[in-house]
Design an enzyme around this catalytic site. Structure first.
Site, mmCIF file in Angstrom:
data_model
loop_
_atom_site.group_PDB
_atom_site.id
_atom_site.type_symbol
_atom_site.label_atom_id
_atom_site.label_comp_id
_atom_site.label_asym_id
_atom_site.label_seq_id
_atom_site.Cartn_x
_atom_site.Cartn_y
_atom_site.Cartn_z
ATOM 1 C CG LEU A 52 34.893 45.924 35.149
ATOM 2 C CD1 LEU A 52 35.597 44.988 34.169
ATOM 3 C CD2 LEU A 52 34.003 46.895 34.404
ATOM 4 C CG ASP A 53 28.313 45.331 38.397
ATOM 5 O OD1 ASP A 53 28.784 46.010 39.328
ATOM 6 O OD2 ASP A 53 27.321 45.674 37.736
ATOM 7 N NE ARG A 54 29.727 37.496 42.570
ATOM 8 C CZ ARG A 54 30.303 36.790 43.550
ATOM 9 N NH1 ARG A 54 30.954 35.688 43.263
ATOM 10 N NH2 ARG A 54 30.210 37.177 44.793
#
Length: 109
Positions: A52-54
């Site tokens: 998952l993106d930051r």
């Protein structure tokens, strides 16, 4: 930083509620804390199934062995896993319902 919450775990995999602002896996420099490094401290060897993106919060799955990693990675690759995304908006949308498609990493849906 908010501590990750383990939602489910068994001998095969771990499902975690990843907080926004935390890396899923270490960056190239390895200077910032990541969910994977946190899990490695707790469980030892762990396998990345997806990321998952930051800035994205949500459920992320890590495998605890190679066989589960292969099975789950193939399920994600073949789109056998259903993903549900919800967005929070500030203000009021112009229409009550509808669809809006955004490019993902520069690639349209």
């Amino acid at each position: 930083m908010y501590k990750p919450e383990i939602i489910f775990e068994n001998a095969a995999f771990i499902a975690i509620n990843k907080p926004a602002g935390m890396l899923s896996i270490p960056d190239r420099k390895g200077e910032e804390p990541s969910l994977k490094s946190w899990l490695r401290e707790k469980y030892g060897n762990i396998f990345t199934v997806h990321r998952l993106d930051r800035e994205t919060s949500g459920v992320i799955v890590f495998a605890r062995d190679e066989a589960t990693h292969k099975f789950l990675s193939e399920a994600f690759e073949h789109r056998d896993v259903e993903k549900l995304y919800q967005g929070l908006v500030r203000g009021q949308p112009r229409r009550r319902q509808g669809h809006h498609r955004f490019p993902h990493h520069g690639t349209p849906y």
